[in-house]
Scaffold this motif. Sequence first.
Motif: not given
Length: 301
Positions: A126, A129, A146-147, A150
């Motif tokens: 996380e 991110e 982008m993720p 997470t």
Amino acid sequence: MKRALVLGTLIAIGGLSAAVSSQQEPSQAAMDATVIEQVRDNLYVITGSSTADRSAFSGGNTGVYIGEEGITLVDTKLPGWGQHLMNRIREVSDKPVTTIINTHTHGDHVGSNAFFPESVEIVVQENTEANMSRLGMFTGATAHGMPDTTYQDRLTLGSGADRIELFHFGAGHTNGDTFILYPGLRVLQMGDMFPWRDAPFLDRSNGGSGVAFPETLQALIDNVDGYDTVIPGHIPVTTPDSLQEYQRFTADLLAATRGAIEAGQTAEEAAASIDLTEQYEGYRTERMAAAIAAIYEELGQ
């Protein structure tokens, strides 16, 4: 003194940024030097680089795990490397890439995320991110790099023979470093928590910590087992003994730096006086000064 320390840190980070921005298209030298090698059974690595020769720089090692339904990639190298990654993957499999795991935020590990279709699931810790959200490369048409998923401390992907375990044990290279265990193959992938045999790059702007680094590695060693092979961030596949040696090296580097502070040395004097090469055969010293400066800064010196 603080101005000099900050400048040294900025130079280190700037060097990484330059590597990312200058490699929109891989050089022929870099492509020629980057091959796909079998680690064990259905796990491969597309080799990375730790060379100072930027013309041959390819970013970090990329894991290629061929599962029943598709391929999981660990790290996607620099921007512009997506097609070359696929060319190498096609040497061993025609399955689609379904998942990307990024070990941390740096552009030589996340740079080609956006090459892959939006259907590919991207997984990170996380904090990574949040760090990635500040990168200029993830805007507009490339925002899908982008993720999607997470985790905080631990995450299991897949099941049975295709199970992959993700772990985060605290700050080190950044504040969002992921360790990847392939239990069925007894292989551990490290990202840049074990990048090379030299001082680590401590990215203070993304939560990196030279103080926590050896503790984080020790937590990994104490809490994760079932592996006999280690994939570092930028150098060839190695052994658990090498990982344990690197943990001791980072602890000794921290202790030596604390000792230099207690002796009243400046960061520059510490960098000139600290030499661990006698205890650690084959280790290099190109990154020592930057790491020592970062620890001085972290400790408020």
